[in-house]
Design an enzyme around this catalytic site. Structure first.
Site, PDB file in Angstrom:
ATOM      1  N   TYR A 152     -59.274  53.031 -58.150  1.00 26.48           N
ATOM      2  CA  TYR A 152     -59.541  54.231 -58.936  1.00 26.48           C
ATOM      3  C   TYR A 152     -58.910  54.125 -60.324  1.00 26.48           C
ATOM      4  CZ  TYR A 152     -59.940  59.167 -60.148  1.00 26.48           C
ATOM      5  OH  TYR A 152     -60.250  60.353 -60.778  1.00 26.48           O
ATOM      6  N   LYS A 156     -60.944  53.943 -63.889  1.00 30.94           N
ATOM      7  CA  LYS A 156     -60.735  54.958 -64.922  1.00 30.94           C
ATOM      8  C   LYS A 156     -60.160  54.345 -66.201  1.00 30.94           C
ATOM      9  CE  LYS A 156     -62.345  58.640 -62.933  1.00 30.94           C
ATOM     10  NZ  LYS A 156     -63.572  59.282 -63.449  1.00 30.94           N
TER      11      LYS A 156
END
Length: 227
Positions: A152, A156
């Site tokens: 994640y 990002k």
């Protein structure tokens, strides 16, 4: 009237952002994978539903044909994924995260660029996370440093870099990324400490900036964030 498309708009940050922009006078297209849920939430708010799966080329192409003219694109769709340990991390476990959170953003942005190019004041807002900030991930005073979200965080961080590159490549656009912060939504099992209204503030604000507004920046509701 400003026409805005929000991906992943059937709940959470996307839903609240749509609600606030509709109240501000935007014509909002609410993108969602599930037609039944998407149509229901669009009716609730008075927005317009478009079926949109950011991982599917045909779905995105159909959405482009449905939406037509566009002024603001908010790339909000994302998945939290799993939190494997360093010993369990594997490329295959990371791929779904990148497919939705990073490649999906590129797929949608590229598909809608021709429509945005025709707008007098094109705006792109990419919903990212403080977990993608190298500075915050290494700052012991930041909550981001307490987690190890390998896939994640990496996806990002990619969104952050793409935002900078799009801003440089499209100087007549306003392209920024926003961190909702630790907001109580389905994304984190409603463990967040902020309300969804607070978590949507930055996206709503950046979606309404004019041609003299910032571009290539990273913001949360309080202001500028470090990369």
């Amino acid at each position: 009237m400003t026409t805005t498309l929000i991906t992943g708009a059937n709940k959470g940050i996307g839903y609240e952002t749509a609600k606030q922009l509709l109240a501000a006078g935007h014509d909002v297209w609410m993108g969602a994978r599930d037609p039944e849920r998407g149509e229901r939430t669009a009716r609730e708010l008075g927005g317009r539903f478009v079926q949109l799966d950011v991982t599917d080329d045909a779905s995105v192409a159909a959405a482009v044909a449905t939406v037509g003219a566009l002024d603001v694109l908010i790339n909000n769709a994302g998945i939290p994924g799993t939190l494997p340990s360093a010993h369990d991390l594997a490329p295959d476990s990371m791929r779904p995260m990148f497919e939705v959170n990073l490649f999906g953003l590129v797929r949608v942005t590229q598909a809608f660029l021709p429509a945005l190019e025709k707008s007098a004041h094109p705006v792109i807002v990419n919903v990212t996370s403080g977990l993608g900030s190298l500075h915050l991930a290494t700052d012991p005073e930041s909550i981001a440093s307490a987690f190890t979200p390998f896939a994640y965080g990496a996806a990002k961080a990619g969104v952050n870099m793409l935002t900078v590159q799009y801003a440089k490549a499209l100087p007549h656009f306003r392209v920024n990324c926003v961190d909702p912060g630790f907001t109580a939504t389905d994304f984190n099992g409603h463990q967040g400490t902020q309300t969804v209204q607070e978590g949507s503030e930055a996206a709503v604000r950046l979606a309404q900036i004019g041609p003299d507004g910032p571009t290539g920046g990273f913001f949360d509701r309080a202001g500028v964030l470090p990369w």
